[in-house]
Enzyme design. Sequence first.
Site, PDB file in Angstrom:
ATOM      1  CG  ASP A  11       4.809  -0.333   2.084  1.00  0.00           C
ATOM      2  OD1 ASP A  11       4.097  -0.800   2.989  1.00  0.00           O
ATOM      3  OD2 ASP A  11       4.683   0.824   1.653  1.00  0.00           O
ATOM      4  CG  ASP A 105       2.328  -1.678   6.475  1.00  0.00           C
ATOM      5  OD1 ASP A 105       2.788  -0.822   7.242  1.00  0.00           O
ATOM      6  OD2 ASP A 105       1.724  -1.387   5.426  1.00  0.00           O
ATOM      7  CD  GLU A 106       6.998   2.081   5.189  1.00  0.00           C
ATOM      8  OE1 GLU A 106       7.663   2.794   4.425  1.00  0.00           O
ATOM      9  OE2 GLU A 106       5.980   2.484   5.795  1.00  0.00           O
TER      10      GLU A 106
END
Length: 501
Positions: A11, A105-106
């Site tokens: 993350d 983003d993860e």
Amino acid sequence: MRAAPTILHLDMDAFFAAAEQAAKPSLRGKPVVVGGLGPRGVVATASYEARRFGVHSAMPMGQARRLAPNAAYLVPRFAFYRSISEQVMRLLGGLSPLVEPLSLDEAFVDLEAGGVAGDTASARAVGERLRADILATTGLTGSVGLAGSKMLAKIASEEAKPDGLVLMEPGTERAHLGPKSVRILPGVGPATGEHLRRAGMTTVSDLAEAGEDELVRLLGRAHGTSLYRMAQGYDDRPVVAERDAKSVSVEDTFAVDLHDRVRIRSEVERLAERCVGRLRASGHSGRTIVLKVRRFDFSTLTRSETLRGPTDALGVVREAAGRLLDSVDTTGGVRLLGVGVSGLADYTQEDLFAQEAEVRAGEDVEAESVPAEAVVAEPAGPAERSWVPGHDVRHAVYGAGWVQGSGLGRVTVRFEEPGSAPGRVRTFAVDDPELEAGEAVPLVRGAVPGAGLPGGGAASSAAAGRGGAGLPGGGAVPSPAADRGGAPGLAAGPGSHPHHP
């Protein structure tokens, strides 16, 4: 459940805000809030400096401004964020063929499937090397969680924030989870958490001790059984490289409520066109057309129509959305509209082409029925250029910079780039011929993606060899940036899902 912590969850830390701080040296170490700046805007991401004032994602932008009046408020640059995300996802692709992106983003990564880790020591080494490679490639930091299941890996990455790594050793799950709040478990939101609190359960160990029967009695069979298994630390979900999209939809929230029925219909038609564009881009068609209307009093109505078969024809979707609109009372005003297609398939049934032809045949008559006074004339002269706070510009003399603010016919620009010292501020007329929209400058110049990965630089080719699987926008994985519909209107963008830490 695995005997080794070979499931990794990455993350990125305060991704949007961190990217803006890295791109704009004058904002480093200062509170930054990214989101929709209109009266109904929401916070997408707040930097850690802004969070100290109580600003968080999904908060109304007006409330954020009251809490942190001196923060920098910027409109998202999704193309820029996506380019960074692609670099990160290539690094992940070099570790394993099984990469499951959750957002820009993860992502989850199955290290065992990639053959890069099989025990605690090797998993930790891969996680630390990944964090270093992300920093070298993008200039940004990410937090890593390692565990024997997806749920535990995600919990571990939350504990690692910001810029850390937490490894949860298999066999220690119950001891690790026991004292933590029930809210740490997936699916336990404010309402469920309060319901459990009233029953005397505030920690994960309370759930485990209550037993499955009691949780089923409180929450129902499906939720109660699932929650009891999670309280035991049990999660056997695999990392899935490609997830099939269940629906495609777009939404717009309007700064001022719409009352004109002709304008509302034109907005629905525009949304239908955008929705079909995304449907075709994903390689799908769909059977069910959905219209979403949020009225002036915040009541939300959803109407749907199921067709004879799946379609990706604009005329068919637009006509169906129009029929659904006819069944909704919009007298008091509309603040949000959305059009979606569900029941997705990868083919189009031939009998729908006849229906599309019928729609097209009637389009000219329908257009002639619109009152002349409803048509808004285009301005005779050139439209005034819009300068969006936070977006890139380039000046013929001063070079690259970004918009700090605009109004009253003037635009203020700070001229700086990643890696430079904080730049100077200059003000220009909004129509200055030497000032134009610019391209984002890379955060790190000359970085070689994947240089530190096994095989040296294999990340990019590994991802490419899978046809983009695991990359945002690649394969069937929907891109959240695309779902939000572009930069200037996060608050008004489709599916304005708040960005978590």
